[in-house]
Design an enzyme around this catalytic site. Structure first.
Site, PDB file in Angstrom:
ATOM      1  N   GLY A  11       0.839  -1.215   0.000  1.00 47.92           N
ATOM      2  CA  GLY A  11       0.000   0.000   0.000  1.00 47.92           C
ATOM      3  C   GLY A  11       0.862   1.247   0.000  1.00 47.92           C
ATOM      4  O   GLY A  11       1.869   1.298   0.701  1.00 47.92           O
ATOM      5  N   VAL A  23      16.516   9.403  -0.966  1.00 50.43           N
ATOM      6  CA  VAL A  23      17.384   8.284  -1.373  1.00 50.43           C
ATOM      7  C   VAL A  23      18.167   8.690  -2.612  1.00 50.43           C
ATOM      8  O   VAL A  23      19.393   8.553  -2.684  1.00 50.43           O
ATOM      9  CB  VAL A  23      16.543   7.004  -1.683  1.00 50.43           C
ATOM     10  CG1 VAL A  23      17.355   5.992  -2.477  1.00 50.43           C
ATOM     11  CG2 VAL A  23      16.014   6.370  -0.398  1.00 50.43           C
ATOM     12  N   ARG A  25      18.787  11.702  -4.084  1.00 49.28           N
ATOM     13  CA  ARG A  25      19.747  12.813  -4.016  1.00 49.28           C
ATOM     14  C   ARG A  25      20.926  12.506  -3.103  1.00 49.28           C
ATOM     15  O   ARG A  25      22.066  12.845  -3.410  1.00 49.28           O
ATOM     16  CB  ARG A  25      19.017  14.091  -3.578  1.00 49.28           C
ATOM     17  CG  ARG A  25      18.057  14.547  -4.677  1.00 49.28           C
ATOM     18  CD  ARG A  25      17.568  15.941  -4.478  1.00 49.28           C
ATOM     19  NE  ARG A  25      16.719  16.310  -5.618  1.00 49.28           N
ATOM     20  CZ  ARG A  25      15.907  17.342  -5.637  1.00 49.28           C
ATOM     21  NH1 ARG A  25      15.834  18.148  -4.598  1.00 49.28           N
ATOM     22  NH2 ARG A  25      15.193  17.607  -6.710  1.00 49.28           N
ATOM     23  N   ARG A  72       0.894  -4.893  -5.624  1.00 55.15           N
ATOM     24  CA  ARG A  72       1.016  -6.137  -4.872  1.00 55.15           C
ATOM     25  C   ARG A  72       1.327  -7.211  -5.916  1.00 55.15           C
ATOM     26  O   ARG A  72       0.760  -7.204  -7.004  1.00 55.15           O
ATOM     27  CB  ARG A  72      -0.274  -6.425  -4.120  1.00 55.15           C
ATOM     28  CG  ARG A  72      -0.697  -5.228  -3.249  1.00 55.15           C
ATOM     29  CD  ARG A  72      -1.472  -5.630  -2.035  1.00 55.15           C
ATOM     30  NE  ARG A  72      -2.217  -4.504  -1.466  1.00 55.15           N
ATOM     31  CZ  ARG A  72      -1.839  -3.831  -0.395  1.00 55.15           C
ATOM     32  NH1 ARG A  72      -0.720  -4.126   0.237  1.00 55.15           N
ATOM     33  NH2 ARG A  72      -2.580  -2.831   0.065  1.00 55.15           N
ATOM     34  N   ASP A 103       5.375  -5.052   5.969  1.00 56.34           N
ATOM     35  CA  ASP A 103       5.978  -6.340   6.324  1.00 56.34           C
ATOM     36  C   ASP A 103       5.998  -7.322   5.152  1.00 56.34           C
ATOM     37  O   ASP A 103       6.955  -8.080   4.995  1.00 56.34           O
ATOM     38  CB  ASP A 103       5.298  -6.954   7.561  1.00 56.34           C
ATOM     39  CG  ASP A 103       3.847  -7.300   7.318  1.00 56.34           C
ATOM     40  OD1 ASP A 103       3.179  -6.584   6.554  1.00 56.34           O
ATOM     41  OD2 ASP A 103       3.375  -8.297   7.904  1.00 56.34           O
ATOM     42  N   THR A 126       4.263   2.382   5.487  1.00 59.23           N
ATOM     43  CA  THR A 126       2.879   1.888   5.528  1.00 59.23           C
ATOM     44  C   THR A 126       2.112   2.757   6.521  1.00 59.23           C
ATOM     45  O   THR A 126       2.651   3.102   7.578  1.00 59.23           O
ATOM     46  CB  THR A 126       2.792   0.405   5.962  1.00 59.23           C
ATOM     47  OG1 THR A 126       1.426   0.127   6.330  1.00 59.23           O
ATOM     48  CG2 THR A 126       3.668   0.067   7.149  1.00 59.23           C
ATOM     49  N   ASP A 128      -0.155   1.773   8.343  1.00 55.07           N
ATOM     50  CA  ASP A 128      -0.701   0.951   9.431  1.00 55.07           C
ATOM     51  C   ASP A 128       0.098   0.994  10.738  1.00 55.07           C
ATOM     52  O   ASP A 128      -0.428   0.652  11.787  1.00 55.07           O
ATOM     53  CB  ASP A 128      -0.804  -0.522   8.981  1.00 55.07           C
ATOM     54  CG  ASP A 128      -1.717  -0.698   7.770  1.00 55.07           C
ATOM     55  OD1 ASP A 128      -2.575   0.166   7.551  1.00 55.07           O
ATOM     56  OD2 ASP A 128      -1.562  -1.708   7.054  1.00 55.07           O
ATOM     57  N   ASP A 130       2.358  -1.043  11.707  1.00 55.09           N
ATOM     58  CA  ASP A 130       2.224  -2.400  12.243  1.00 55.09           C
ATOM     59  C   ASP A 130       3.534  -3.180  12.272  1.00 55.09           C
ATOM     60  O   ASP A 130       3.525  -4.407  12.333  1.00 55.09           O
ATOM     61  CB  ASP A 130       1.163  -3.175  11.444  1.00 55.09           C
ATOM     62  CG  ASP A 130       1.492  -3.246   9.955  1.00 55.09           C
ATOM     63  OD1 ASP A 130       2.449  -2.586   9.506  1.00 55.09           O
ATOM     64  OD2 ASP A 130       0.792  -3.976   9.235  1.00 55.09           O
ATOM     65  N   ARG A 155     -17.537  15.642  14.423  1.00 52.71           N
ATOM     66  CA  ARG A 155     -17.945  16.107  15.758  1.00 52.71           C
ATOM     67  C   ARG A 155     -18.927  17.267  15.633  1.00 52.71           C
ATOM     68  O   ARG A 155     -19.951  17.301  16.313  1.00 52.71           O
ATOM     69  CB  ARG A 155     -16.705  16.531  16.551  1.00 52.71           C
ATOM     70  CG  ARG A 155     -17.009  17.078  17.917  1.00 52.71           C
ATOM     71  CD  ARG A 155     -17.406  16.002  18.903  1.00 52.71           C
ATOM     72  NE  ARG A 155     -16.278  15.259  19.400  1.00 52.71           N
ATOM     73  CZ  ARG A 155     -16.388  14.211  20.218  1.00 52.71           C
ATOM     74  NH1 ARG A 155     -17.578  13.764  20.586  1.00 52.71           N
ATOM     75  NH2 ARG A 155     -15.318  13.584  20.644  1.00 52.71           N
ATOM     76  N   ARG A 172      -5.465  -2.550   8.922  1.00 47.97           N
ATOM     77  CA  ARG A 172      -5.424  -4.026   8.884  1.00 47.97           C
ATOM     78  C   ARG A 172      -5.610  -4.583  10.291  1.00 47.97           C
ATOM     79  O   ARG A 172      -6.554  -4.221  10.955  1.00 47.97           O
ATOM     80  CB  ARG A 172      -4.105  -4.509   8.304  1.00 47.97           C
ATOM     81  CG  ARG A 172      -4.051  -4.352   6.818  1.00 47.97           C
ATOM     82  CD  ARG A 172      -3.102  -5.386   6.220  1.00 47.97           C
ATOM     83  NE  ARG A 172      -3.216  -5.358   4.791  1.00 47.97           N
ATOM     84  CZ  ARG A 172      -2.200  -5.475   3.962  1.00 47.97           C
ATOM     85  NH1 ARG A 172      -0.989  -5.641   4.420  1.00 47.97           N
ATOM     86  NH2 ARG A 172      -2.395  -5.445   2.663  1.00 47.97           N
ATOM     87  N   GLU A 188     -14.815   9.236  22.238  1.00 46.30           N
ATOM     88  CA  GLU A 188     -15.394   8.677  23.461  1.00 46.30           C
ATOM     89  C   GLU A 188     -15.012   7.204  23.609  1.00 46.30           C
ATOM     90  O   GLU A 188     -14.782   6.718  24.709  1.00 46.30           O
ATOM     91  CB  GLU A 188     -16.927   8.806  23.447  1.00 46.30           C
ATOM     92  CG  GLU A 188     -17.451  10.141  23.960  1.00 46.30           C
ATOM     93  CD  GLU A 188     -17.161  11.304  23.035  1.00 46.30           C
ATOM     94  OE1 GLU A 188     -16.942  11.066  21.831  1.00 46.30           O
ATOM     95  OE2 GLU A 188     -17.120  12.456  23.511  1.00 46.30           O
TER      96      GLU A 188
END
Ligand code: ADP
Ligand code: F6P
Length: 321
Positions: A11, A23, A25, A72, A103, A126, A128, A130, A155, A172, A188
């Protein structure tokens, strides 16, 4: 090492472009040739590889997405397919490869290193957040800020109507986007996959808030728990009264101009990754821990168990009441 490649995979995440720019430059400044590989591992298989110069990465630092495109590529898990990618790298004389992704992308980078000796370095990209070995991944901060903007807007309207709102966010199996954006947005209730889901507790929370005189209830729901509509149906079945609205933020939260933090991370990760390749090191990942840029062995990093920040979750629960 004289020639390196860079690709983005999995993603997309805001900050990937800032990182590609850094990277490119920095590596050129260090005397390396840089090749941009399009569409992640797909581009390696198709030989979609271009020599980059400092101007190739102009005007991208502020853009979300990735100028190298991403994809992917499920077949990349097969050894014969990977061997074709290694041939493509050899054709160009590329000796080191920077993989910006999550990952899954790192598993590809690990296999390239362990099975074929390709010097790979992973940069965590990513939304995420994760990956266990690093406190933060590229894109997470921007996404949380985007979610915050959505919570602010929701709100306003929910308070005007005394409504309950379920906001479903990405991530995920990881609840960090929900947790951080939920705390920042004053939610909340925050529901994450790392904490056991109990519908009765959610109902109790909503009723308590109504008793306390709250005029709106924002529930931030991580996609790893369930769909917003499913939660709404369960709340209705439990007899929760009043109007319940749902909003699934979807891909809105993956695009957009990267935050300052993600641009800085992109730059710092890039410098460490290029330095590793320059020193002929592969099979590494870069990251940030306790505000310090670090690098780890890729296999060890992938094997680390993710530890959910229970204290932060407890704080979120207290602050939301
Ligand atoms: P992310 O990198 O964001 O976790 P994915 O899990 O979709 O995203 O992985 C991105 C790509 O990495 C996959 O499409 C595939 O090409 C490659 N990949 C994923 N898992 C593996 C694996 N176990 N071995 C080799 N390559 C993999
Ligand atoms: O991994 C990033 C992510 O945006 C997840 O939060 C989400 O579940 C997934 O990718 C969506 O993937 P796709 O782009 O394949 O729909």
């Amino acid at each position: 090492m004289r020639k390196i490649g860079v690709l983005t995979s999995g993603g997309d995440a805001p900050g990937m472009n800032a990182c590609i720019r850094a990277v490119t430059r920095y590596a050129i400044d260090q005397g390396l040739e840089v090749y941009g590989i399009n569409q992640g591992y797909v581009g390696l298989l198709q030989g979609s590889i271009n020599l980059m110069n400092k101007r190739s990465v102009s005007d991208i630092i502020q853009r979300g997405g990735t100028m190298l495109k991403t994809a992917r590529c499920p077949e990349f898990k097969e050894r014969e397919v990977m061997a074709r990618a290694v041939d493509a790298l050899d054709d160009y004389g590329i000796e080191g490869l920077i993989v910006i992704g999550g990952d899954g992308s790192f598993r590809g980078a690990k296999d390239l290193y362990e099975m074929f000796g390709v010097k790979t370095v992973g940069i965590p990209g990513t939304i995420d957040n994760d990956l266990a070995y690093t406190d933060f991944t590229l894109g997470f901060d921007t996404t949380c800020n985007t979610v915050l903007g959505a919570i602010n807007n929701l709100r306003d309207t929910m308070t005007s109507h005394n409504r309950v709102c379920i906001i479903e966010v990405m991530g995920r199996k990881c609840g960090d986007i929900a947790l951080y954006a939920g705390i920042g947005g004053g939610a909340e209730l925050i529901l994450v996959p790392e904490v056991e889901f109990n519908i009765d507790n959610v109902v109790k929370g909503i009723r308590r808030n109504q008793r306390l005189g709250k005029t709106s209830d924002i529930i931030v729901l991580a996609e790893g728990v369930c769909k917003a509509e499913e939660l709404k149906a369960q709340l209705k079945a439990k007899g929760v009264e009043g109007s319940i609205k749902t909003t699934t933020l979807g891909y809105i939260q993956r695009g957009g101009a990267p935050s300052m933090q993600d641009r800085m991370l992109g730059a710092k990760f890039a410098v460490r990754a290029v330095d590793l390749l320059k020193a002929d090191k592969g099979g590494r990942v870069v990251g940030i821990r306790d505000n310090q840029i670090i690098d780890d062995d890729i296999a060890e990093a992938l094997a680390m168990p993710r530890i959910f920040n229970k204290e932060l979750y407890k704080t979120a629960t207290i602050l939301g009441s």
